[in-house]
Design an enzyme around this catalytic site. Structure first.
Site, mmCIF file in Angstrom:
data_model
loop_
_atom_site.group_PDB
_atom_site.id
_atom_site.type_symbol
_atom_site.label_atom_id
_atom_site.label_comp_id
_atom_site.label_asym_id
_atom_site.label_seq_id
_atom_site.Cartn_x
_atom_site.Cartn_y
_atom_site.Cartn_z
ATOM 1 N N GLU A 180 9.525 1.384 10.744
ATOM 2 C CA GLU A 180 10.547 2.417 10.532
ATOM 3 C C GLU A 180 9.818 3.736 10.700
ATOM 4 O O GLU A 180 8.996 4.105 9.856
ATOM 5 C CB GLU A 180 11.137 2.319 9.116
ATOM 6 C CG GLU A 180 11.837 1.008 8.809
ATOM 7 C CD GLU A 180 13.161 0.838 9.522
ATOM 8 O OE1 GLU A 180 13.602 1.774 10.209
ATOM 9 O OE2 GLU A 180 13.734 -0.247 9.408
ATOM 10 N N GLU A 226 9.394 16.131 15.437
ATOM 11 C CA GLU A 226 9.834 15.947 14.059
ATOM 12 C C GLU A 226 9.048 16.906 13.178
ATOM 13 O O GLU A 226 7.826 16.795 13.059
ATOM 14 C CB GLU A 226 9.572 14.494 13.619
ATOM 15 C CG GLU A 226 10.107 14.232 12.236
ATOM 16 C CD GLU A 226 9.798 12.832 11.734
ATOM 17 O OE1 GLU A 226 8.647 12.370 11.898
ATOM 18 O OE2 GLU A 226 10.706 12.210 11.171
ATOM 19 N N CYS A 277 13.242 11.005 7.200
ATOM 20 C CA CYS A 277 13.283 10.528 8.584
ATOM 21 C C CYS A 277 14.687 10.632 9.149
ATOM 22 O O CYS A 277 14.865 10.687 10.355
ATOM 23 C CB CYS A 277 12.788 9.099 8.644
ATOM 24 S SG CYS A 277 13.637 8.035 7.494
ATOM 25 N N LYS A 285 0.846 -1.195 0.000
ATOM 26 C CA LYS A 285 0.000 0.000 0.000
ATOM 27 C C LYS A 285 0.881 1.244 0.000
ATOM 28 O O LYS A 285 1.474 1.608 1.008
ATOM 29 C CB LYS A 285 -0.925 0.035 1.226
ATOM 30 C CG LYS A 285 -2.068 0.999 0.994
ATOM 31 C CD LYS A 285 -2.661 1.583 2.250
ATOM 32 C CE LYS A 285 -1.993 2.823 2.725
ATOM 33 N NZ LYS A 285 -2.003 3.970 1.802
HETATM 34 P P1 TAP Z 1 1.965 8.266 7.840
HETATM 35 O O1 TAP Z 1 0.913 9.277 7.896
HETATM 36 O O2 TAP Z 1 2.287 7.498 9.049
HETATM 37 O O3 TAP Z 1 1.590 7.301 6.620
HETATM 38 C C1 TAP Z 1 2.412 6.232 6.206
HETATM 39 C C2 TAP Z 1 1.562 5.197 5.495
HETATM 40 O O4 TAP Z 1 0.659 4.601 6.439
HETATM 41 C C3 TAP Z 1 0.707 5.759 4.373
HETATM 42 O O5 TAP Z 1 0.669 4.802 3.335
HETATM 43 C C4 TAP Z 1 -0.657 5.889 5.045
HETATM 44 O O6 TAP Z 1 -1.735 5.831 4.134
HETATM 45 C C5 TAP Z 1 -0.671 4.650 5.940
HETATM 46 N N1 TAP Z 1 -1.604 4.719 7.062
HETATM 47 C C6 TAP Z 1 -2.146 5.802 7.654
HETATM 48 N N2 TAP Z 1 -2.966 5.421 8.680
HETATM 49 C C7 TAP Z 1 -2.940 4.079 8.727
HETATM 50 C C8 TAP Z 1 -3.563 3.103 9.569
HETATM 51 N N3 TAP Z 1 -4.379 3.435 10.570
HETATM 52 N N4 TAP Z 1 -3.301 1.798 9.335
HETATM 53 C C9 TAP Z 1 -2.464 1.432 8.350
HETATM 54 N N5 TAP Z 1 -1.844 2.299 7.512
HETATM 55 C C10 TAP Z 1 -2.069 3.617 7.712
HETATM 56 O O7 TAP Z 1 3.364 8.895 7.411
HETATM 57 P P2 TAP Z 1 3.683 9.919 6.249
HETATM 58 O O8 TAP Z 1 3.164 11.241 6.666
HETATM 59 O O9 TAP Z 1 3.266 9.341 4.945
HETATM 60 O O10 TAP Z 1 5.284 9.907 6.254
HETATM 61 C C11 TAP Z 1 6.013 10.696 7.094
HETATM 62 C C12 TAP Z 1 6.533 9.925 8.297
HETATM 63 O O11 TAP Z 1 7.240 8.778 7.893
HETATM 64 C C13 TAP Z 1 7.517 10.721 9.116
HETATM 65 O O12 TAP Z 1 7.229 10.605 10.490
HETATM 66 C C14 TAP Z 1 8.861 10.070 8.839
HETATM 67 O O13 TAP Z 1 9.827 10.199 9.818
HETATM 68 C C15 TAP Z 1 8.470 8.659 8.606
HETATM 69 N N6 TAP Z 1 9.482 7.987 7.809
HETATM 70 C C16 TAP Z 1 10.294 7.096 8.437
HETATM 71 C C17 TAP Z 1 11.278 6.463 7.718
HETATM 72 C C18 TAP Z 1 12.178 5.501 8.413
HETATM 73 S S1 TAP Z 1 12.995 4.516 7.488
HETATM 74 N N7 TAP Z 1 12.272 5.445 9.707
HETATM 75 C C19 TAP Z 1 11.436 6.694 6.369
HETATM 76 C C20 TAP Z 1 10.580 7.600 5.757
HETATM 77 C C21 TAP Z 1 9.596 8.231 6.501
HETATM 78 P P3 TAP Z 1 -2.351 7.120 3.376
HETATM 79 O O14 TAP Z 1 -1.374 8.221 3.548
HETATM 80 O O15 TAP Z 1 -2.501 6.691 1.983
HETATM 81 O O16 TAP Z 1 -3.672 7.356 4.019
#
Ligand code: TAP
Length: 453
Positions: free
Chosen positions: A227, A354, A261, A152
């Site tokens: 992650e 963050e 991240c 997904k």
């Molecule tokens: P999230 O809002 O957490 O979304 C990540 C993914 O999870 C998206 O595909 C989202 O779907 C899905 N999701 C949302 N709610 C969910 C639920 N209740 N159950 C299952 N899946 C769900 O993160 P983001 O805003 O996309 O990314 C930013 C974050 O990612 C930052 O905190 C960053 O630090 C972290 N990040 C961490 C790493 C590593 S390697 N540690 C690398 C990159 C990013 P939809 O968005 O499609 O609704």
């Protein structure tokens, strides 16, 4: 209808019908049906298929890079480097099916051996900041170990994942082994996490959603790797090559518009060189090239969405101590300028949370002990850097900073062949390197009696 935008222009580049929970169930059913056949593919044949897929990804690199830049706004040079890593990741894990070694353990009365068995259907849930790259870190080891998968992507950035599904099919990966489902996390993602036929969830995203996933996975005792977020420290000692440390610091936090991240979003500088460091950093920030992602000279693109820009701006209120500010285009696009807040205290909100945008907190420290204390004074523990010419100090400090990855006199965090992941609330498990395979297999122990009764 899901409208996929180009964040540099705000134009709609694609309209997609979002998947429902029923679509999620159907994808899991396809993956479950494909699993016995995929795990039975001879290791050498699975290697050959993955190598063919890696070659196909190599030849589609430019197409994928352009699509990624269009959908995320990241500079085309960055997207090209990312797609190179995607292909390299598949090349690396293509060698693994024949290297899933077990142990032979000396026991009485027989022979004892271990096997690394695939888990079954794995659900991979990824964010929008490095869409295909982070997906590849999960897909390649999962497939090499004999699992089938449902993926997904984030709703904001589904395009390269959909293209990947086509490339995998054309490369001969059997039907049902790779299933991409584009739909809301709260429905499709949640369904995958709760589904009884999903054996494991590998998630990259925010710490808040990571917590929900861990909770929801408890219902079926699923394996989970996470992650999550970071607030990594860039620790600069007075004995460092200050010019280099200050010149490199902007890219370490403004790269990918800070939506990384691993962003070194806290710069801890020894007090005796604090002002010199800021003066050296100033031209690098002011000249940071922010603009059109398809201009080869661009170093930073827009933020991912208008909503995210609002969040980032909230960390820079009118009375914030803005020490240095870079440029950003005006008009359409979710632009935000590189921003340096200094001096900040490690207790300030911009130093604790963050931000996930191009805003960095510069904080003074007194000595080695104080540097370690402040670097560790956070709920996160993902990445970080240490700048010093003293090798003994570099190792001593590196061992004491509570993060999963660290670099000395460098800003890098990720390599295909080395383990990557977080300590504390930055996550659970490791990706990349041979270590990732531990998280896509289960150890089975078999004892075979050899003595006659
Ligand atoms: P999230 O809002 O957490 O979304 C990540 C993914 O999870 C998206 O595909 C989202 O779907 C899905 N999701 C949302 N709610 C969910 C639920 N209740 N159950 C299952 N899946 C769900 O993160 P983001 O805003 O996309 O990314 C930013 C974050 O990612 C930052 O905190 C960053 O630090 C972290 N990040 C961490 C790493 C590593 S390697 N540690 C690398 C990159 C990013 P939809 O968005 O499609 O609704």
């Amino acid at each position: 209808m899901l409208e996929v935008l180009n964040p540099a222009t705000e134009e709609v580049v694609e309209r997609l019908e979002p998947a429902t929970e029923e679509d999620a169930d159907a994808a899991v059913a396809r993956a479950r049906d494909a699993f016995p056949k995929w795990r039975a593919v001879e290791p050498s044949d699975r290697s050959r298929l993955l190598r063919r897929l890696a070659d196909a990804l190599d030849s589609e690199r430019e197409n994928l890079a352009r699509l990624e830049s269009q959908n995320t706004g990241k500079p085309i040079g960055d997207s090209r480097a990312e797609m190179e890593m995607v292909a390299e990741t598949f090349h690396y894990y293509a060698g693994m099916p024949e290297r899933l070694l077990g142990d032979t353990i000396p026991v009485s009365g027989g022979v004892d051996v271990t096997f690394r068995e695939p888990l079954g259907v794995v659900a991979l849930i990824v964010p929008w900041n490095f869409p295909l790259t982070i997906a590849s870190w999960k897909m390649a080891p999962a497939l090499a170990a004999g699992n089938t998968l449902v993926l997904k992507p984030a709703g904001l950035t589904p395009l390269t994942a959909l293209e990947f599904e086509r490339i995998a099919r054309d490369a001969g990966i059997p039907e049902g082994v790779v299933n991409v489902v584009v739909g809301p996390g709260s429905q499709v993602g949640q369904r995958f996490v709760e589904h009884p036929d999903v054996a494991k969830v590998a998630f990259t995203g925010s710490t808040a959603v990571g917590r929900k996933i861990m909770e929801a996975a408890a219902g079926t005792i699923k394996r989970v790797t996470l992650e999550l977020g970071g607030k990594s420290a860039n620790v600069v000692f007075a004995d460092a090559d200050l010019e280099e440390a200050a010149g490199e610091a902007p890219i370490a936090v403004f790269g990918n518009a800070g939506q990384d991240c691993c962003a070194r979003s806290r710069i801890l500088v020894e007090r005796s060189v604090f002002d010199d460091f800021l003066s050296l950093m100033q031209p690098a920030v002011e000249n940071f090239r922010v603009g059109d992602p398809f201009d080869e000279a661009t170093e930073m693109g827009p933020l991912i969405s208008a909503e995210h820009r609002e969040t980032v701006s909230s960390y820079v209120p009118d009375d914030a101590p803005v020490a240095i500010r870079g440029q950003a285009p005006e008009g359409s696009g979710f632009w935000y300028p590189p921003t340096v807040l200094a001096p900040l205290n490690n207790e300030d909100r911009a130093a604790r949370e963050e931000i996930f945008g191009p805003v960095v907190a510069v904080i003074p420290f007194e000595d080695e002990e104080d540097a370690i204390r402040q670097a560790n004074d956070t709920i996160y523990g993902l990445s970080g850097s240490i700048w010093t010419r003293n090798v003994a100090r570099a190792l001593r400090v590196a061992r004491q900073i509570e993060t999963g990855v660290l670099s000395v006199n460098s800003n890098t965090s990720v390599r295909v062949a080395t383990p990557f992941g977080g300590m504390k609330q930055s996550g659970v498990g490791r990706e990349l390197g041979p270590h990732a395979l531990e998280y896509y297999t289960e150890i089975k122990n078999v004892y075979l009696a050899t003595e006659e009764d």
